[in-house]
Scaffold this active site. Structure first.
Site, PDB file in Angstrom:
ATOM      1  N   SER A  95       0.836  -1.194   0.000  1.00  9.76           N
ATOM      2  CA  SER A  95       0.000   0.000   0.000  1.00  9.76           C
ATOM      3  C   SER A  95       0.878   1.255   0.000  1.00  9.76           C
ATOM      4  O   SER A  95       1.708   1.407  -0.892  1.00  9.76           O
ATOM      5  CB  SER A  95      -0.960  -0.051   1.198  1.00  9.76           C
ATOM      6  OG  SER A  95      -2.001   0.879   1.061  1.00  9.76           O
ATOM      7  N   ASP A 186      -1.936  13.623  13.322  1.00  8.17           N
ATOM      8  CA  ASP A 186      -2.088  14.968  12.767  1.00  8.17           C
ATOM      9  C   ASP A 186      -1.128  15.200  11.609  1.00  8.17           C
ATOM     10  O   ASP A 186      -1.501  15.780  10.581  1.00  8.17           O
ATOM     11  CB  ASP A 186      -1.867  16.020  13.861  1.00  8.17           C
ATOM     12  CG  ASP A 186      -2.910  15.932  14.963  1.00  8.17           C
ATOM     13  OD1 ASP A 186      -4.049  15.517  14.665  1.00  8.17           O
ATOM     14  OD2 ASP A 186      -2.588  16.271  16.111  1.00  8.17           O
ATOM     15  N   HIS A 245      -7.468  -5.807  -0.199  1.00  4.99           N
ATOM     16  CA  HIS A 245      -6.290  -4.960  -0.081  1.00  4.99           C
ATOM     17  C   HIS A 245      -5.275  -5.531   0.909  1.00  4.99           C
ATOM     18  O   HIS A 245      -4.072  -5.387   0.728  1.00  4.99           O
ATOM     19  CB  HIS A 245      -6.722  -3.556   0.351  1.00  4.99           C
ATOM     20  CG  HIS A 245      -5.608  -2.560   0.364  1.00  4.99           C
ATOM     21  ND1 HIS A 245      -4.804  -2.330  -0.732  1.00  4.99           N
ATOM     22  CD2 HIS A 245      -5.156  -1.735   1.352  1.00  4.99           C
ATOM     23  CE1 HIS A 245      -3.914  -1.395  -0.436  1.00  4.99           C
ATOM     24  NE2 HIS A 245      -4.106  -1.028   0.827  1.00  4.99           N
TER      25      HIS A 245
END
Length: 268
Positions: A95, A186, A245
């Site tokens: 990925s 974040d 996936h």
């Protein structure tokens, strides 16, 4: 190559149980993952070669940073290879980690004996992780005291039990005796446009390449293959049946066998 500063990545370094001269394998996890997610596979590959699994920046036990560009992340991995005196390796990425691996191969092809890419194409994707971000933020805000509380918080945004279990690997008990996030959420969210963008590099990587995709995944569709072959012209495409996936978790034996057969062929 970007001139951005590298970070000192956390890693697992597992010595070969057999032949000390086989080419090492470097393993790179995907978004919100870590080296720990690969331990069962690492133990299998360790039987025949040295295996190094990394925690990318903002993941696992590695430092946090605002820069999530693929050129920078691949530079982190190259710096680790230098630190470990690994001149060449097989490089496997899943990925997001697959895009890091592709970037590394394009920017430093002389370091890559073979490239293995798990269920990702070198194309730009649409936004698709809003629920994941929301779930992890909720867990951070809720300050769960145990795994059951954490799962309840994650379930407010993510229905899949398997996905919640995966996300929960990013929760560790902190000094306040609550499960806090170790992932740089974040920083990842602010760098998300880079994460879903193109891998780094301008030239194709023309070395041996294996692309493993899940038959039930939408990450490497047939209409992406022309773009994939522009960047990875020697790519062999293998589709694993009954896999999505997370093909290495859903079809672990088939995944391991495909990886083993490929890298053994190109050992130096």
């Amino acid at each position: 190559m970007t001139d951005a500063a590298t970070v000192d990545l956390h890693f697992l370094d597992m010595a070969s149980e057999a032949d000390k001269d086989t080419t090492p394998l470097v393993v790179i996890h995907g978004l919100m993952g870590s080296a720990d997610n690969w331990r069962s596979h690492l133990k299998v590959w360790q039987r025949s070669r040295r295996v190094i699994a990394v925690d990318l920046r903002n993941h696992g036990r590695s430092p946090h940073s605002e820069d999530m560009r693929y050129a920078t992340m691949s530079k982190d991995v190259l710096a680790l290879m230098d630190k470990l005196s690994i001149t060449q390796a097989h490089v496997l990425g899943h990925s997001m980690g697959g895009k890091v691996a592709i970037s590394l191969a394009r920017l430093a092809p002389e370091r890559v004996v073979s490239l293995l890419v798990g269920d990702i194409a070198p194309v730009a994707y649409q936004h698709g992780h809003d629920d994941v971000f929301a779930a992890l933020k909720r867990a951070r805000e809720g300050q769960p005291k145990n795994r059951r509380e954490a799962d309840d918080l994650l379930a407010e945004h993510v229905d899949s039990r398997a996905t919640r279990l995966f996300l929960a690997t990013n929760l560790v008990r902190n000094d306040d005796n609550v499960l806090g996030l170790r992932v740089g959420l974040d920083e990842i969210q602010r760098g998300y446009s880079d994460i879903i963008g193109l891998p780094a590099g301008n030239a194709p990587f023309d070395g041996p390449t294996l692309v493993l995709r899940g038959a039930e995944s939408h990450y490497v569709t047939d209409d992406m293959l022309p773009a994939l072959r522009d960047i990875l012209p020697k790519a062999r495409i293998v589709t694993l049946k009954q896999a999505g996936h997370w093909l290495h978790a859903e079809q672990p034996d088939a995944f391991q066998q495909a990886v083993d057969a490929f890298i053994q062929h190109y050992d130096r």
